[in-house]
Design an enzyme around this catalytic site. Structure first.
Site, PDB file in Angstrom:
ATOM      1  N   ASP A   1       7.465 -10.202  10.545  1.00 42.76           N
ATOM      2  CA  ASP A   1       6.833 -10.104   9.088  1.00 42.76           C
ATOM      3  C   ASP A   1       8.102 -11.193   8.666  1.00 42.76           C
ATOM      4  OD1 ASP A   1       6.456  -8.380   6.184  1.00 42.76           O
ATOM      5  OD2 ASP A   1       7.014  -6.455   6.982  1.00 42.76           O
TER       6      ASP A   1
ATOM      7  N   CYS B  91      -0.962  -0.056   6.283  1.00 43.86           N
ATOM      8  CA  CYS B  91      -0.258   0.741   6.274  1.00 43.86           C
ATOM      9  C   CYS B  91       0.565   1.095   4.697  1.00 43.86           C
ATOM     10  CB  CYS B  91       1.375   0.135   6.797  1.00 43.86           C
ATOM     11  SG  CYS B  91       2.796   0.472   6.912  1.00 43.86           S
TER      12      CYS B  91
END
Length: 218
Positions: free
Chosen positions: A138, A10
Site C-alpha cells: 500500500d 475492503c
C-alpha cells in the site's frame, strides 16, 4: 496460462454492499476494526455483516496496532478467515496476535513511500515476514491506510509479486495497468470504489471487478 487475479474489496460497512460484492464474485471482503477509520465497524455490526458472507468467500479483518485481547474478542464475535495487520506490528507481535485468534493466517501490510528507493527494502520486509500468508503493498500516507494514493509499482520485485496483494489508489481505470505491470496474486480496493469516504458505490464496484476480469482475459 495466466492465473486469475483474486479480488478483495475492503472497508464494507453496509449489508447491501456485502450482497453486491458477493454477487460480483469477489474472493474476499474486508472489515475494518480500526476505530479512527471512516470505514470502521463495531463487533455487533461486523457480526451482522459476516452472516451475509457465503462459504468460500474469505472474510478479512483489518487491524492497526491492536492488542491480543482485542483480536481475541473480535474473532469470538466475527468468523474471520484472515487477519490483516496494517500498523507497526513486528514479526513477533504478528505471531502473538495470530495465536490469540486461534492461529488464523495473517497478511502484513507494507506501506511504501518516497523513502523507498529500490526493491531491496521490499525484499528485506518480505524476508522479515515470511510467516505471513501474504504481503499487502500500500502507499504510505499520514496515518494508516493508503488514502487512495498510488505508489511506484516498479519497486515490486517479481519474487514478491506472487505473494502480494496490491493496494493503494487502485480503481477501474488503472487496475488493468497494475495487473499487467506487477502480476500480483490479488488486488485490494477500498476508496477506489467509493463516492465519498467510507461510502461504497455499486457501479464502481462492478466496474472494478469487470476491469480485473478483462485484464486477466488479455
Amino acid at each position: 496460462m495466466k492465473s486469475r487475479t483474486r479480488i478483495k474489496i475492503c472497508g464494507l460497512s453496509q449489508p447491501a454492499d456485502i450482497d453486491h460484492a458477493v454477487a460480483l464474485g469477489v474472493d474476499a471482503i474486508g472489515l475494518v476494526f480500526y476505530p479512527p477509520s471512516p470505514r470502521y465497524v463495531d463487533l455487533a455490526r461486523a457480526a451482522e455483516l459476516a452472516r451475509r458472507v457465503p462459504p468460500y468467500v474469505s472474510l478479512v479483518g483489518l487491524f492497526v496496532n491492536a492488542t491480543a485481547r482485542e483480536i481475541a474478542r473480535t474473532v469470538e464475535a466475527v468468523p474471520l478467515t484472515t487477519l490483516q495487520f496494517h500498523g507497526d506490528e513486528t514479526p513477533a507481535q504478528c505471531a502473538v496476535l495470530s495465536a490469540a485468534a486461534g492461529n488464523r493466517p495473517y497478511m502484513r501490510a507494507m506501506r511504501i513511500g518516497p523513502d523507498t528507493k529500490d526493491s531491496g527494502d521490499l525484499l528485506q520486509f518480505a524476508n522479515a515476514y515470511t510467516a505471513a500468508q501474504g504481503l499487502l503493498l500500500d502507499a504510505l500516507v499520514e496515518g494508516y491506510g493508503g488514502g487512495g494514493q498510488v505508489f511506484d509499482w516498479s519497486l515490486i520485485p517479481k519474487d514478491i509479486a506472487r505473494r502480494a496483494v496490491l493496494s493503494g489508489g487502485l480503481n477501474a481505470h488503472n487496475v488493468a495497468e497494475a495487473i499487467g505491470r506487477v502480476t500480483p496474486y490479488a488486488v485490494d480496493v477500498s476508496s477506489g470504489v467509493e463516492v465519498s469516504r467510507g461510502v461504497k458505490d455499486h457501479a464502481r464496484m462492478t466496474a472494478f471487478v469487470h476491469a480485473v476480469r478483462a485484464a486477466d482475459a488479455e
